[in-house]
Design a protein around this motif. Sequence first.
Motif, short mmCIF file in Angstrom:
data_model
loop_
_atom_site.label_atom_id
_atom_site.label_comp_id
_atom_site.label_asym_id
_atom_site.label_seq_id
_atom_site.Cartn_x
_atom_site.Cartn_y
_atom_site.Cartn_z
N GLY A 52 1.25 -1.18 -0.02
CA GLY A 52 -0.31 -0.13 -0.08
C GLY A 52 0.75 1.29 -0.11
N TYR A 53 2.15 0.93 1.20
CA TYR A 53 2.73 2.41 0.71
C TYR A 53 3.19 2.74 -0.42
N ALA A 54 4.09 1.54 -1.59
CA ALA A 54 4.49 1.53 -3.12
C ALA A 54 3.09 2.42 -2.99
N PHE A 55 2.21 1.79 -3.44
CA PHE A 55 0.97 2.02 -4.60
C PHE A 55 0.82 3.55 -4.09
N ASN A 56 1.27 4.39 -2.93
CA ASN A 56 0.92 6.09 -2.72
C ASN A 56 2.32 6.32 -2.82
N ALA A 57 2.84 6.02 -3.55
CA ALA A 57 4.33 7.00 -3.08
C ALA A 57 3.97 7.01 -5.12
N PHE A 58 3.86 6.13 -5.89
CA PHE A 58 3.25 5.92 -6.83
C PHE A 58 2.12 6.86 -7.23
N ILE A 59 0.98 7.14 -6.97
CA ILE A 59 0.46 8.55 -6.61
C ILE A 59 0.22 9.67 -5.82
N TYR A 60 1.44 9.68 -5.15
CA TYR A 60 1.70 11.37 -4.70
C TYR A 60 2.42 11.72 -5.71
N SER A 61 3.50 10.58 -5.99
CA SER A 61 5.10 10.98 -7.16
C SER A 61 4.26 11.14 -8.46
N HIS A 62 2.70 11.33 -9.07
CA HIS A 62 2.32 11.83 -10.16
C HIS A 62 2.10 10.71 -10.74
N GLY A 63 2.60 9.21 -11.01
CA GLY A 63 2.33 8.04 -11.73
C GLY A 63 4.00 8.25 -11.59
N ARG A 64 5.28 7.77 -10.74
CA ARG A 64 6.19 7.71 -10.98
C ARG A 64 6.89 6.58 -10.62
N PHE A 65 7.11 5.50 -11.75
CA PHE A 65 7.59 4.48 -10.93
C PHE A 65 8.39 3.67 -10.54
N SER A 66 9.53 4.78 -10.44
CA SER A 66 11.30 5.14 -9.87
C SER A 66 10.24 5.31 -8.13
N ALA A 67 9.64 6.20 -7.56
CA ALA A 67 9.05 6.71 -6.62
C ALA A 67 8.56 5.13 -5.63
N SER A 68 7.93 4.67 -6.51
CA SER A 68 7.25 2.95 -5.85
C SER A 68 8.26 2.18 -5.87
N ILE A 69 9.44 2.28 -6.63
CA ILE A 69 10.49 1.25 -6.41
C ILE A 69 11.76 1.34 -5.16
N VAL A 70 12.10 2.48 -4.77
CA VAL A 70 12.11 3.23 -4.09
C VAL A 70 11.87 2.96 -2.73
N GLU A 71 10.41 3.16 -2.90
CA GLU A 71 9.36 2.88 -1.31
C GLU A 71 9.37 2.15 -1.04
#
Length: 280
Positions: free
Chosen positions: A161-180
């Motif tokens: 869920g945190y990874a998905f939120n990182a994707f949403i709050y970064s406006h669709g950046r895959f890298s944000a989810s991967i880092v999280e």
Amino acid sequence: MSGTWQTPRRPSRSWLQVFFLGFLLFVLTVVVMSLTSNSNLYPTVIVIGNFLIPVVFVAFLYDHQHITSLSPEQIAKSFCLGGVLGVLGASVLEALLLPPQTRPDQELSFRSGLLIGLIEEGCKILAVIFLARKMRHDSPIDGLLLGAAVGMGFAALESTGYAFNAFIYSHGRFSASIVETILRGLIAPFGHGTWTAILSAVLFHESAPHRFRITIPVILVFAFVVVLHGAWDGLPHSLYFVIPPGFPISVATLIISILGIGVLVFVYKRAEKERLPEQK
């Protein structure tokens, strides 16, 4: 989940096979998604990444003991069902009891962190009790493994869920989810699974074969893991150090991690000593 005695076995290293296979699959899916720009692979990347370390943690604990009455199927069921039950219960109670955050990156107060710890640790141990209701629950090593499985199932779902939120709050950046995903994977062994394993082992130690008993030691250990959880979520994390390849780790988080792992090792050694005479 009726606990029956299993033939003693030697510790194995299958957890290493799980780790290397999972890590390879995670890297491959990230590379393929990056090269092909195929967004359909995003759920695969996130699920593999966030379930890898929790699964390896439970496999590690199971492989390093040979005195449990639990089967791998029971451990897997606890991971999946217990994790889901814990997340659902915590989500409902947190929505009812916690004030809404005004910003997604808003830090929690220590008071809010304690309330979250009380809710989530309570939901996880209730999931353990539910899963163990039809089995003997007087062996601390069984309690430790069940608690670790439920806690890590909870952690895997929460991290997804945190990874998905990182994707949403970064406006669709895959890298944000991967880092999280990577960050939460690094800290996964020191949180939910460790805390629930400690509490569940003590609960089983204090209980009768077919009746759970909430004694003073159980209450004290529950308060201990709630405080650890609350400090993890609610303490100011202003002092950091950086580990390769550039990930910041809070000093407060490090201290809480060492304390939790230290207590888990102590509880594990004590549970092992108590069960060995029964095996002879």
